[in-house]
Scaffold this active site. Structure first.
Site, short mmCIF file in Angstrom:
data_model
loop_
_atom_site.label_atom_id
_atom_site.label_comp_id
_atom_site.label_asym_id
_atom_site.label_seq_id
_atom_site.Cartn_x
_atom_site.Cartn_y
_atom_site.Cartn_z
N HIS A 466 0.82 -1.22 0.00
CA HIS A 466 0.00 0.00 0.00
C HIS A 466 0.85 1.27 0.00
O HIS A 466 0.44 2.28 0.54
CB HIS A 466 -0.90 0.03 1.24
CG HIS A 466 -1.92 -1.06 1.26
ND1 HIS A 466 -2.68 -1.37 2.36
CD2 HIS A 466 -2.33 -1.91 0.28
CE1 HIS A 466 -3.50 -2.37 2.07
NE2 HIS A 466 -3.29 -2.73 0.82
C1 LIG Z 1 -0.13 -6.56 -5.28
C2 LIG Z 1 -0.87 -5.34 -4.79
C3 LIG Z 1 -1.99 -5.50 -3.97
C4 LIG Z 1 -2.69 -4.38 -3.52
N1 LIG Z 1 -3.88 -4.55 -2.87
C5 LIG Z 1 -4.67 -3.48 -2.64
C6 LIG Z 1 -6.00 -3.64 -2.16
O1 LIG Z 1 -6.50 -4.75 -1.99
N2 LIG Z 1 -6.73 -2.52 -1.90
C7 LIG Z 1 -6.23 -1.27 -2.12
O2 LIG Z 1 -6.93 -0.27 -1.87
N3 LIG Z 1 -4.97 -1.09 -2.59
C8 LIG Z 1 -4.22 -2.16 -2.89
N4 LIG Z 1 -2.98 -1.98 -3.45
C9 LIG Z 1 -2.49 -0.60 -3.65
C10 LIG Z 1 -3.18 0.11 -4.83
O3 LIG Z 1 -3.40 -0.78 -5.90
C11 LIG Z 1 -2.30 1.29 -5.26
O4 LIG Z 1 -2.14 2.14 -4.14
C12 LIG Z 1 -2.86 2.09 -6.40
O5 LIG Z 1 -3.26 1.28 -7.46
C13 LIG Z 1 -1.79 3.09 -6.86
O6 LIG Z 1 -2.31 3.90 -7.87
P1 LIG Z 1 -1.36 4.89 -8.69
O7 LIG Z 1 -2.22 5.55 -9.70
O8 LIG Z 1 -0.62 5.75 -7.72
O9 LIG Z 1 -0.27 3.96 -9.39
P2 LIG Z 1 -0.48 2.72 -10.34
O10 LIG Z 1 -1.87 2.23 -10.29
O11 LIG Z 1 0.61 1.77 -10.02
O12 LIG Z 1 -0.28 3.34 -11.79
C14 LIG Z 1 0.93 3.80 -12.30
C15 LIG Z 1 0.94 3.55 -13.80
O13 LIG Z 1 2.00 4.29 -14.39
C16 LIG Z 1 2.67 3.47 -15.32
N5 LIG Z 1 4.05 3.97 -15.41
C17 LIG Z 1 4.92 4.05 -14.38
N6 LIG Z 1 6.09 4.55 -14.81
C18 LIG Z 1 5.95 4.81 -16.13
C19 LIG Z 1 6.82 5.32 -17.12
N7 LIG Z 1 8.06 5.69 -16.83
N8 LIG Z 1 6.35 5.42 -18.38
C20 LIG Z 1 5.08 5.05 -18.69
N9 LIG Z 1 4.21 4.53 -17.79
C21 LIG Z 1 4.64 4.42 -16.52
C22 LIG Z 1 2.56 2.09 -14.74
O14 LIG Z 1 2.79 1.08 -15.70
C23 LIG Z 1 1.16 2.09 -14.18
O15 LIG Z 1 0.21 1.69 -15.13
C24 LIG Z 1 -2.23 -3.07 -3.87
C25 LIG Z 1 -1.10 -2.92 -4.69
C26 LIG Z 1 -0.44 -4.03 -5.16
C27 LIG Z 1 0.74 -3.83 -6.06
#
Ligand SMILES: Cc1cc2nc3c(=O)[nH]c(=O)nc-3n(C[C@H](O)[C@H](O)[C@H](O)COP(=O)(O)OP(=O)(O)OC[C@H]3O[C@@H](n4cnc5c(N)ncnc54)[C@H](O)[C@@H]3O)c2cc1C
Length: 475
Positions: A466
């Site tokens: 998380h």
């Molecule tokens: C295994 C796992 C289990 C989890 N379980 C839960 C749960 O049950 N409940 C919950 O609330 N949260 C859970 N989480 C946490 C939650 O999923 C994350 O906090 C949330 O999805 C993060 O969102 P974000 O938009 O910050 O990043 P992300 O959703 O990770 O999105 C970032 C995106 O940017 C892209 N990206 C990154 N760098 C680059 C680059 N240089 N060039 C192009 N594209 C790029 C990536 O490919 C990705 O698609 C979990 C996370 C994981 C990994």
């Protein structure tokens, strides 16, 4: 060269929602840059397959922590989604808004506009939840949320055991009352993982003013202290995606600070050490890294009613086929269907311990299961005082960053985790579990003293995945 009003790096939880909202009125064009590929197929779409994508190089960036000094030098896997939908396409699908007091606390510390009353309308607009608390939940948003079916009697045993142990119950922890034991909520719809790709990105891409560019963002291009675009690498070519209005960095709690630092925004000394020209000295970038660490407390089940009997290849095949053709059966749940948010002691303002209950004894990443019928609670403190950092190893955009959590570096963490273990044992020892409770698998009945519990924590605590950063200086 491509150009749009808004250029969003990352199609994950944040990026997909932003693409959908910024393009909604048709007035602005939006480009989403995403390095990952398609989310097609059962590994991502079938909820019960959740332990697969987090271990697959095709869908996961493959990050890991530095050796953690307080966890005996262990290196912990730190999955992040590399696919449309980002981590929402590989996560556990447990839907938790967060406690109102957390938002209020952050607003008090300077995060203006993020108090619970500020964010509640957005939470409501975001979701469709059929049986949530009236007035607190949304009923027509893109993100479908549901309570799991709870067919397995162990789910009600867990909730009842919490009540018997003296805790409260709650009908909707995402409503007015987080505190208590109750049904967990899942981002699952019509038997499928309801990632932000399904909820937001794919509908947004149907609009003429939104497009998805497959490429690796190398850095944000700055001109006169202003972000004017993003340099990407796509099909071995370096290209510029130009932003007329804004560049939005939504590349996850690992890759967002990394990209900012590669673009000259971060702690000046660290940037200079990596031969990066400083655009803005921002010591908070990559700092104040936090996470939920957790333990799996595992108990043998005397009755053969757990998912253990479904872990063999034949059962998995049958579950997969039923899901594929009918979108029904055990494939349609993440199997986190009961949980709890409780306070660790009198005087604690609001819940600081979370539980997720599973009717099987297995690692979250699926890498090791107990050799028989069992069940487990994932438990951990929610407000650890330990803090970590994301730092660059070099100015090379392709190099993985250095991730240091410093888990368990605050003395309170040890007290809190021991309490979590003892509390879980107390819950499992209630009458509600008497028909099911066998021997304790982990930590194991011989592990009792503070020193023994500490050794177990050091060896077995795992990330709940998380990770987040708070603004610099924000506690
Ligand atoms: C295994 C796992 C289990 C989890 N379980 C839960 C749960 O049950 N409940 C919950 O609330 N949260 C859970 N989480 C946490 C939650 O999923 C994350 O906090 C949330 O999805 C993060 O969102 P974000 O938009 O910050 O990043 P992300 O959703 O990770 O999105 C970032 C995106 O940017 C892209 N990206 C990154 N760098 C680059 C680059 N240089 N060039 C192009 N594209 C790029 C990536 O490919 C990705 O698609 C979990 C996370 C994981 C990994």
């Amino acid at each position: 060269m491509r150009e749009a009003d808004f250029v969003i790096i990352g199609s994950g939880s944040a990026g997909a929602a932003l693409a959908y909202r910024l393009s909604e009125d048709g007035k602005n064009s939006v480009i989403v840059i995403e390095y990952g590929g398609s989310d097609f197929g059962p590994f991502i779409q079938m909820p019960a397959a959740l332990s697969f994508p987090m271990n697959m190089a095709r869908y996961d960036w493959g990050f890991e922590s530095e050796p953690e000094p307080h966890l005996g030098g262990r290196v912990l896997a730190t999955p992040r989604g590399k696919v449309i939908g980002g981590s929402s396409s590989i996560n556990g699908m447990v839907f938790v808004r967060g406690h109102a007091r957390d938002f209020d606390h952050w607003a008090d510390e300077g995060a203006t506009g993020w108090a619970s009353a500020d964010v509640l309308p957005y939470f409501k607009r975001m979701e469709t939840m059929a049986d949530g608390e009236t007035g607190w939940r949304g009923t027509d948003g893109p993100l479908h949320v549901r309570k799991g079916p709870r067919d397995n009697p162990l789910f009600s045993a867990f909730i009842e055991a919490g009540r018997q142990a003296g805790f409260e119950t709650t009908e909707d922890y995402n409503g007015s009352k987080q505190e208590g034991f109750g049904a967990l909520q899942q981002t699952i719809h019509k038997g499928r993982r309801w990632s932000t790709a399904n909820a937001y990105l794919k509908p947004a891409l149907k609009r003429e003013n939104v497009s998805l560019v497959n490429g690796f963002a190398r850095r944000i291009v700055m001109e006169n202290q202003r972000a004017i675009g993003v340099e990407i690498e796509s099909h071995k070519k370096i290209q510029l995606v130009k932003a007329r209005r804004e560049v939005i960095v939504a590349a996850s709690s690992i890759n967002s600070p990394k990209l900012l630092m590669l673009s000259g925004i971060g702690p000046a000394k660290h940037l200079r050490e990596n031969d990066i020209d400083v655009v803005a000295d921002r010591p908070g970038v990559g700092s104040n890294l936090q996470d939920h660490l957790e333990l799996y407390i595992q108990q043998e089940s005397l009755q053969p009613i757990t998912l253990y009997s479904k872990l063999n290849l034949l059962s998995k095949g049958l579950i997969g086929a039923q899901w594929l053709f009918l979108k029904s059966g055990l494939g349609t749940s993440n199997h986190f269907e009961a949980g709890a948010f409780v306070r660790s002691a009198a005087g604690v303002d609001y819940p600081d311990i979370q539980f997720h209950f599973l009717p099987v004894a297995i690692r979250y990443d699926g890498k090791a299961a107990a050799k028989g019928h069992g069940f487990q609670a994932h438990v951990g403190p929610m407000r650890s005082k330990s803090r970590g950092t994301i730092r660059l190893r070099s100015g090379d955009a392709w190099e993985k960053p250095e991730i240091r959590f410093n888990y368990m570096s605050h003395p309170d963490d040890w007290r809190d985790f021991r309490h979590c273990i003892r509390l879980t044992r107390e819950i499992f020892s209630q009458d509600a579990f008497t028909p099911y409770r066998g021997r304790e698998i982990a930590p194991g009945e011989t592990v009792q003293s503070d020193e023994e519990l500490d050794a177990f924590i050091r060896e077995h605590a795992e990330s709940a995945y998380h990770l987040w950063h708070l603004p610099y200086g924000c506690a």
